[in-house]
Design a protein around this motif. Structure first.
Motif, PDB file in Angstrom:
ATOM      1  N   LYS A 284       0.847  -1.190   0.000  1.00 37.27           N
ATOM      2  CA  LYS A 284       0.000   0.000   0.000  1.00 37.27           C
ATOM      3  C   LYS A 284       0.879   1.236   0.000  1.00 37.27           C
ATOM      4  O   LYS A 284       1.991   1.238   0.550  1.00 37.27           O
ATOM      5  N   LEU A 285       0.372   2.304  -0.626  1.00 31.79           N
ATOM      6  CA  LEU A 285       1.091   3.573  -0.698  1.00 31.79           C
ATOM      7  C   LEU A 285       0.180   4.686  -0.207  1.00 31.79           C
ATOM      8  O   LEU A 285      -0.934   4.861  -0.705  1.00 31.79           O
ATOM      9  N   PHE A 286       0.654   5.443   0.763  1.00 30.05           N
ATOM     10  CA  PHE A 286      -0.098   6.573   1.304  1.00 30.05           C
ATOM     11  C   PHE A 286       0.669   7.854   0.981  1.00 30.05           C
ATOM     12  O   PHE A 286       1.828   8.005   1.362  1.00 30.05           O
ATOM     13  N   GLN A 287       0.006   8.752   0.262  1.00 30.44           N
ATOM     14  CA  GLN A 287       0.670   9.996  -0.124  1.00 30.44           C
ATOM     15  C   GLN A 287      -0.360  11.089  -0.346  1.00 30.44           C
ATOM     16  O   GLN A 287      -1.382  10.864  -0.990  1.00 30.44           O
ATOM     17  N   ASP A 288      -0.095  12.258   0.209  1.00 31.34           N
ATOM     18  CA  ASP A 288      -0.971  13.416   0.054  1.00 31.34           C
ATOM     19  C   ASP A 288      -0.291  14.385  -0.898  1.00 31.34           C
ATOM     20  O   ASP A 288       0.596  15.158  -0.497  1.00 31.34           O
ATOM     21  N   ILE A 289      -0.683  14.342  -2.172  1.00 34.77           N
ATOM     22  CA  ILE A 289      -0.023  15.148  -3.206  1.00 34.77           C
ATOM     23  C   ILE A 289      -0.661  16.535  -3.274  1.00 34.77           C
ATOM     24  O   ILE A 289      -1.880  16.661  -3.402  1.00 34.77           O
ATOM     25  N   GLU A 290       0.181  17.542  -3.170  1.00 38.00           N
ATOM     26  CA  GLU A 290      -0.322  18.913  -3.236  1.00 38.00           C
ATOM     27  C   GLU A 290      -0.651  19.287  -4.674  1.00 38.00           C
ATOM     28  O   GLU A 290       0.097  18.945  -5.599  1.00 38.00           O
ATOM     29  N   PRO A 291      -1.756  19.992  -4.897  1.00 35.61           N
ATOM     30  CA  PRO A 291      -2.121  20.400  -6.264  1.00 35.61           C
ATOM     31  C   PRO A 291      -1.030  21.243  -6.910  1.00 35.61           C
ATOM     32  O   PRO A 291      -0.336  22.010  -6.238  1.00 35.61           O
ATOM     33  N   ALA A 292      -0.884  21.086  -8.212  1.00 33.49           N
ATOM     34  CA  ALA A 292       0.172  21.798  -8.936  1.00 33.49           C
ATOM     35  C   ALA A 292       0.041  23.303  -8.798  1.00 33.49           C
ATOM     36  O   ALA A 292       1.048  24.027  -8.781  1.00 33.49           O
ATOM     37  N   ALA A 293      -1.183  23.794  -8.677  1.00 38.56           N
ATOM     38  CA  ALA A 293      -1.396  25.238  -8.607  1.00 38.56           C
ATOM     39  C   ALA A 293      -0.819  25.855  -7.343  1.00 38.56           C
ATOM     40  O   ALA A 293      -0.497  27.056  -7.315  1.00 38.56           O
ATOM     41  N   THR A 294      -0.676  25.093  -6.290  1.00 34.77           N
ATOM     42  CA  THR A 294      -0.193  25.635  -5.022  1.00 34.77           C
ATOM     43  C   THR A 294       1.230  25.195  -4.693  1.00 34.77           C
ATOM     44  O   THR A 294       1.748  25.544  -3.630  1.00 34.77           O
ATOM     45  N   THR A 299       7.864  23.046  -1.585  1.00 33.12           N
ATOM     46  CA  THR A 299       6.856  21.995  -1.407  1.00 33.12           C
ATOM     47  C   THR A 299       7.468  20.647  -1.078  1.00 33.12           C
ATOM     48  O   THR A 299       7.050  19.964  -0.129  1.00 33.12           O
ATOM     49  N   GLU A 300       8.464  20.231  -1.839  1.00 32.66           N
ATOM     50  CA  GLU A 300       9.047  18.915  -1.612  1.00 32.66           C
ATOM     51  C   GLU A 300       9.806  18.859  -0.294  1.00 32.66           C
ATOM     52  O   GLU A 300       9.797  17.829   0.392  1.00 32.66           O
ATOM     53  N   ILE A 301      10.421  19.965   0.104  1.00 34.37           N
ATOM     54  CA  ILE A 301      11.189  19.980   1.352  1.00 34.37           C
ATOM     55  C   ILE A 301      10.267  19.834   2.544  1.00 34.37           C
ATOM     56  O   ILE A 301      10.505  19.030   3.450  1.00 34.37           O
ATOM     57  N   ILE A 302       9.183  20.611   2.563  1.00 38.19           N
ATOM     58  CA  ILE A 302       8.306  20.602   3.732  1.00 38.19           C
ATOM     59  C   ILE A 302       7.380  19.386   3.762  1.00 38.19           C
ATOM     60  O   ILE A 302       6.770  19.101   4.794  1.00 38.19           O
TER      61      ILE A 302
END
Length: 475
Positions: A284-294, A299-302
């Motif tokens: 299973k993979l759990f990931q909360d991907i932030e929308p490209a617009a924001t 983003t990747e650091i935090i």
């Protein structure tokens, strides 16, 4: 889908919002730093953990020392009448005392008798073990030779030992004969990692454990210290192709074949060791991907996850990134069931935090024993306690000091606006003011970071580290 995982939250999971708020109070402190006292780098606490019973607590520091504390609950200090009335009195919160200290790289635990010498230098007019003597007998040049430091014991009948003893005699007095634990290294599990080890987790089978570094997770048998089995390997053939690293790993609390690990890209992978020997694919993979617009440069650091923890039942996973805490249901991969904001007020300051490397700080997180609350640390030696419910708000903001609630004096209606002003004030301070603002003047001190904390498995007791000091709070 992994079979056998619990489908309900009857034990150890988020509960309804009807739970009463916890009122936290100061309990104990060990190694409290004095005003103006400098702290050595080797003394800074880098790990805190309770054992599963809660009877013992251990801390580790950067100097490789492990300090053990035992639970006492003040039994030694209570009278017989108080002990007899324990059943009809409110239960006490856990108390701890120092037990022993272990140096990580010194050679099995044994008992050693230690004798403490006291009262070495005897005051004038006192002899032997402290009895008074007459001043008229304080000197006897015939019976004592100061230069030779010896008594002229002989058959000479003229020699007489002065009555009451000799005041100048230095006589040690043994005041205690207690047993203490002495640590000796029993096993060394070596030469299995090329990078810094970030996680160690024991298995519920009580036979194996895992160790994880940036690129690999190894499986060990507790009885075999000269070999391990590599179960996760992220190292590419060409290191230039490396896109993420492992940041934390933990075994499932009840299923010995399941473990989870997090990555610097904000993902959590659940793997089943029954599927293959090398777990290069996840269940299973759990990931909360932030929308490209924001998305932004930061983003990747935090979004890098610094810590993950299973709730006791194994149904939920708690993760901490730089900005938030997230609660994940192991049966729902679509997204977190709750996102708890920790550092949202610092978003305008990300540029400055990036420049001073604070954005790379790794904060830990923890569950309460009943799964009703979660906690994590922040700056200015603050830590936050949340209710573990969907959309749960912070229930307490506490400071690692003897007055943990002084930051809560601000009315809730003014808190949001104050945090904005704090962030703005930090920018002003950085441009020409105090570079290390403290909590006293309403700003955050980014050098005072509370990274490590642990929750007692059976009581509402939190142990947290502020630099070299260990603080405990109960509710």
């Amino acid at each position: 889908m992994i079979s056998g995982l619990p489908s309900g939250a009857a034990e150890g999971g988020p509960v309804s919002s009807s739970q009463p708020s916890l009122e936290w109070k100061f309990s104990q402190v060990f190694g409290e730093r004095g005003i103006g006292e400098e702290v050595q780098e080797v003394d800074i606490i880098s790990a805190i953990e309770f054992d599963k019973s809660g009877e013992h607590l251990a801390t580790g520091d950067r100097g490789g020392r492990v300090v053990l504390f035992d639970r006492t609950d003040g039994v030694e200090q209570r009278t017989r009448k108080e002990l007899e009335n324990t059943d009809c009195s409110p239960s006490r919160h856990p108390d701890y005392r120092y037990s022993t200290e272990i140096q990580s790289h010194e050679p099995e635990v044994s008992e050693k008798k230690l004798k403490q010498v006291s009262n070495l230098n005897i005051a004038p007019g006192v002899y032997g073990n402290g009895s008074a003597i007459s001043s008229s007998l304080s000197l006897n040049p015939t019976g004592f030779c100061p230069r030779s430091r010896s008594f002229p014991f002989s058959s000479d009948s003229d020699f007489m030992f002065p009555l009451g003893g000799i005041p100048a005699l230095h006589l040690p007095s043994v005041s205690s004969n207690e047993s203490t634990l002495v640590a000796r290294c029993r096993k060394v599990y070596a030469n299995a990692h090329a990078y810094h080890i970030n996680s160690i987790s024991t298995n519920s089978d009580c036979e194996t454990y895992i160790s994880a570094d940036d690129l690999r997770i190894n499986l060990w048998n507790l009885e075999v210290n000269d070999q391990s089995y590599n179960i996760v390997d992220l190292k590419p053939v060409n290191m230039e192709d490396l896109t993420e690293v492992i940041t934390s790993a933990e075994f499932h609390p009840t299923h010995c074949n399941v473990l989870a690990y997090s990555s610097s890209k904000g993902s959590i992978r659940l793997i089943d060791m029954r599927q293959s020997a090398l777990c290069d694919t996840h269940a299973k993979l759990f990931q909360d991907i932030e929308p490209a617009a924001t998305r932004s440069f930061f983003t990747e650091i935090i979004s890098s996850i610094s810590d993950i923890k299973f709730v006791r039942s194994g149904r939920y996973i708690l993760s901490r990134d730089y900005m938030t805490l997230k609660l994940w249901d192991v049966n729902m991969e679509a997204g977190p069931v709750a996102t708890l904001k920790v550092h949202e007020h610092l978003r305008p300051k990300l540029c400055d935090l990036y420049e001073n490397d604070s954005i790379l700080d790794k904060f830990q997180c923890c569950w309460s024993g009943d799964g009703a609350h979660v906690a994590t640390g922040s700056y200015s030696n603050l830590f936050r306690v949340f209710e573990a419910v969907t959309g749960g708000e912070v229930s307490s903001i506490l400071e690692a000091s003897k007055s943990p609630n002084r930051r809560n004096a601000t009315p809730p209606s003014r808190l949001s606006s104050q945090l904005v002003n704090i962030a703005r004030g930090c920018c002003d301070n950085r441009r020409g003011g105090n570079e290390n603002p403290g909590a006293e003047n309403g700003t955050y001190d980014y050098t005072a970071k509370l990274l490590h904390l642990a929750w007692h498995p059976a009581a509402n007791l939190i142990a947290c580290a502020a630099s070299n000091s260990l603080y405990m709070y109960y509710a």
